[in-house]
Design a protein around this motif. Structure first.
Motif, short mmCIF file in Angstrom:
data_model
loop_
_atom_site.label_atom_id
_atom_site.label_comp_id
_atom_site.label_asym_id
_atom_site.label_seq_id
_atom_site.Cartn_x
_atom_site.Cartn_y
_atom_site.Cartn_z
N UNK A 156 0.81 -1.22 0.00
CA UNK A 156 0.00 0.00 0.00
C UNK A 156 0.84 1.27 0.00
N UNK A 157 2.16 1.12 0.14
CA UNK A 157 3.03 2.29 0.19
C UNK A 157 2.85 3.09 1.47
N UNK A 158 2.55 2.38 2.57
CA UNK A 158 2.31 3.03 3.86
C UNK A 158 3.44 2.72 4.83
N UNK A 159 3.47 3.43 5.93
CA UNK A 159 4.52 3.28 6.94
C UNK A 159 4.33 2.02 7.77
N UNK A 160 5.45 1.40 8.12
CA UNK A 160 5.44 0.30 9.08
C UNK A 160 6.51 0.58 10.13
N UNK A 161 6.06 0.78 11.37
CA UNK A 161 6.97 0.98 12.49
C UNK A 161 6.76 -0.11 13.53
N UNK A 162 7.82 -0.41 14.28
CA UNK A 162 7.72 -1.47 15.28
C UNK A 162 8.61 -1.16 16.47
N UNK A 163 8.12 -1.46 17.66
CA UNK A 163 8.93 -1.35 18.87
C UNK A 163 10.00 -2.44 18.86
N UNK A 164 11.18 -2.11 19.35
CA UNK A 164 12.26 -3.10 19.41
C UNK A 164 13.29 -2.68 20.45
N UNK A 165 13.81 -3.66 21.18
CA UNK A 165 14.90 -3.40 22.10
C UNK A 165 14.53 -2.53 23.28
N UNK A 166 13.27 -2.58 23.70
CA UNK A 166 12.87 -1.77 24.84
C UNK A 166 13.18 -2.48 26.15
N UNK A 167 12.76 -3.74 26.29
CA UNK A 167 13.02 -4.50 27.52
C UNK A 167 14.41 -5.11 27.51
N UNK A 168 14.78 -5.67 26.35
CA UNK A 168 16.06 -6.37 26.16
C UNK A 168 16.34 -6.42 24.67
N UNK A 169 17.38 -7.15 24.30
CA UNK A 169 17.80 -7.17 22.89
C UNK A 169 17.14 -8.27 22.07
N UNK A 170 16.35 -9.14 22.70
CA UNK A 170 15.90 -10.36 22.02
C UNK A 170 14.99 -10.11 20.82
N UNK A 171 14.25 -9.01 20.82
CA UNK A 171 13.31 -8.80 19.72
C UNK A 171 13.85 -7.86 18.63
N UNK A 172 15.13 -7.48 18.71
CA UNK A 172 15.65 -6.52 17.74
C UNK A 172 15.89 -7.17 16.38
N UNK A 173 16.58 -8.29 16.34
CA UNK A 173 16.83 -8.94 15.05
C UNK A 173 15.53 -9.34 14.35
N UNK A 174 14.56 -9.94 15.05
CA UNK A 174 13.29 -10.24 14.37
C UNK A 174 12.59 -9.00 13.83
N UNK A 175 12.71 -7.89 14.56
CA UNK A 175 12.11 -6.65 14.06
C UNK A 175 12.85 -6.16 12.82
N UNK A 176 14.17 -6.21 12.85
CA UNK A 176 14.96 -5.78 11.69
C UNK A 176 14.72 -6.69 10.48
N UNK A 177 14.45 -7.97 10.74
CA UNK A 177 14.18 -8.90 9.63
C UNK A 177 12.95 -8.48 8.82
N UNK A 178 12.05 -7.74 9.45
CA UNK A 178 10.84 -7.27 8.77
C UNK A 178 11.12 -6.07 7.85
N UNK A 179 12.34 -5.55 7.90
CA UNK A 179 12.72 -4.36 7.14
C UNK A 179 11.72 -3.22 7.35
N UNK A 180 11.56 -2.80 8.61
CA UNK A 180 10.58 -1.75 8.91
C UNK A 180 11.03 -0.39 8.39
N UNK A 181 10.08 0.52 8.29
CA UNK A 181 10.41 1.89 7.92
C UNK A 181 11.10 2.62 9.07
N UNK A 182 10.80 2.20 10.29
CA UNK A 182 11.52 2.73 11.45
C UNK A 182 11.30 1.83 12.66
N UNK A 183 12.22 1.94 13.60
CA UNK A 183 12.16 1.23 14.87
C UNK A 183 11.93 2.23 16.00
N UNK A 184 11.34 1.75 17.09
CA UNK A 184 11.12 2.61 18.25
C UNK A 184 11.83 2.01 19.47
#
Length: 338
Positions: free
Chosen positions: A170-198
């Motif tokens: 759709x050409x829309x933004x995709x953002x996702x939280x990552x690395x807030x509690x710990x590092x475990x969800x950062x690589x899976x978030x990056x694998x999604x190739x998001x438009x930005x991380x939080x």
């Protein structure tokens, strides 16, 4: 329209004495001329990460952990949102948006819970205001019919591949939280190739390399991270590698004041005042695809005018540093949002 004073002009926020000329909602010229005005003119803020739905419960949940506060589906925030009527929710969000606009914020990137109804409630809350809300929905891809994108809670909460694919098509933004509690969800978030991380509080060298390789922007929210006791994001390290913007996160936890967010960031992290001001203006605009955040010809006229002769700002020698570390809502003289 003309605004005179000390202009924090261009991408480097160079202080220039003169006037900004605005025609039909666009900055058409910056003229260096002598002026008697003590005003300080800077870009209106872009708050790059908000959750204003929990404006219904400011300062609730004292002593709770991050998961107990905001983790879906049973965190305190979600229970409070479920219990609130639509009227209560819209009224509370409108109050926060009014405060943000009066405090110099011209746009925000809002992660809006509640699916389609949540986006519709946000639209109702924004009606009649000049602040622009870039609305990222969640809970269902149906929100993409009326939202500006999708704001995922985090890779530990589920598989968001379908949502990422849908936003890409759709050409829309995709953002996702990552690395807030710990590092475990950062690589899976990056694998999604998001438009930005939080957040990215717990980014490790590998994650920083991946962010740099792809140029993935990051939004940091230091005050929120302090309140939830998860740590301090590595802002300087991130700035060396990518675009970094500033957000205030949950209204439940903090006032959506970009003045407060800038001051904490400047005093807590090893970054310069111009870097912080860019994080609060141009960087968020870049992520959201907005033509604002910098005072230069061709940009939208979304400007903040501070009273340089207020009791708080009178005598300031470095206006950029003053805006970032010292200024506050009481110094706001005018907010121009065209």
């Amino acid at each position: 329209m003309e605004l005179s004073g000390t202009i924090l002009a261009g991408p480097d926020y160079e202080p220039i004495e003169g006037r900004v000329v605005v025609e039909d909602g666009e900055i058409t010229a910056i003229e260096e001329v002598e002026t008697a005005s003590s005003d300080i003119i800077c870009p209106a803020f872009v708050n790059a990460h908000t959750h204003i739905g929990d404006s219904i419960a400011k300062e609730a949940g004292r002593g709770l952990s991050l998961d107990e506060l905001v983790a879906p589906p049973d965190g305190l925030k979600h229970r409070l949102l479920d219990d609130a009527s639509r009227e209560e929710l819209v009224a509370a969000m409108a109050r926060s948006l009014q405060f943000m606009q009066a405090a110099g914020t011209g746009a925000c990137i809002e992660f809006r819970e509640g699916g389609v109804e949540g986006i519709e409630a946000l639209q109702a809350a924004t009606a009649g205001l000049d602040i622009e809300s870039v609305a990222l929905g969640r809970d269902t891809t149906d929100v993409l019919d009326i939202a500006d994108g999708y704001g995922a809670s985090g890779a530990r909460d589920g598989d968001f591949s379908a949502e990422r694919t849908a936003t890409g098509r759709a050409g829309l933004l995709f953002g996702i939280h990552a690395g807030e509690r710990d590092a475990h969800d950062i690589n899976p978030a990056l694998d999604l190739e998001p438009d930005f991380l939080v957040h990215m509080v717990h980014a490790e060298p590998l994650h920083l390399e991946r962010v740099a390789d792809r140029g993935t922007p990051v939004v940091v929210c230091p005050r929120s991270n302090l309140v939830t006791d998860v740590g301090v994001p590595p802002v300087a390290d991130l700035l060396e590698r990518t675009t970094v913007a500033l957000g205030t996160d949950n209204v439940l936890l903090n006032s959506p004041s970009m003045f407060r967010e800038m001051a904490v960031t400047a005093k807590l992290c090893d970054v310069t005042a111009p870097e912080v001001l860019r994080m609060a203006t141009a960087a968020g605009a870049e992520i959201a695809g907005l033509n604002c955040g910098v005072i230069e010809p061709g940009r939208r006229a979304r400007l903040l005018v501070l009273d340089g002769d207020s009791d708080n700002l009178a005598g300031v020698r470095d206006p950029v540093r003053a805006v970032v570390r010292r200024a506050g809502v009481n110094d706001v003289k005018n907010v121009v949002l065209q």
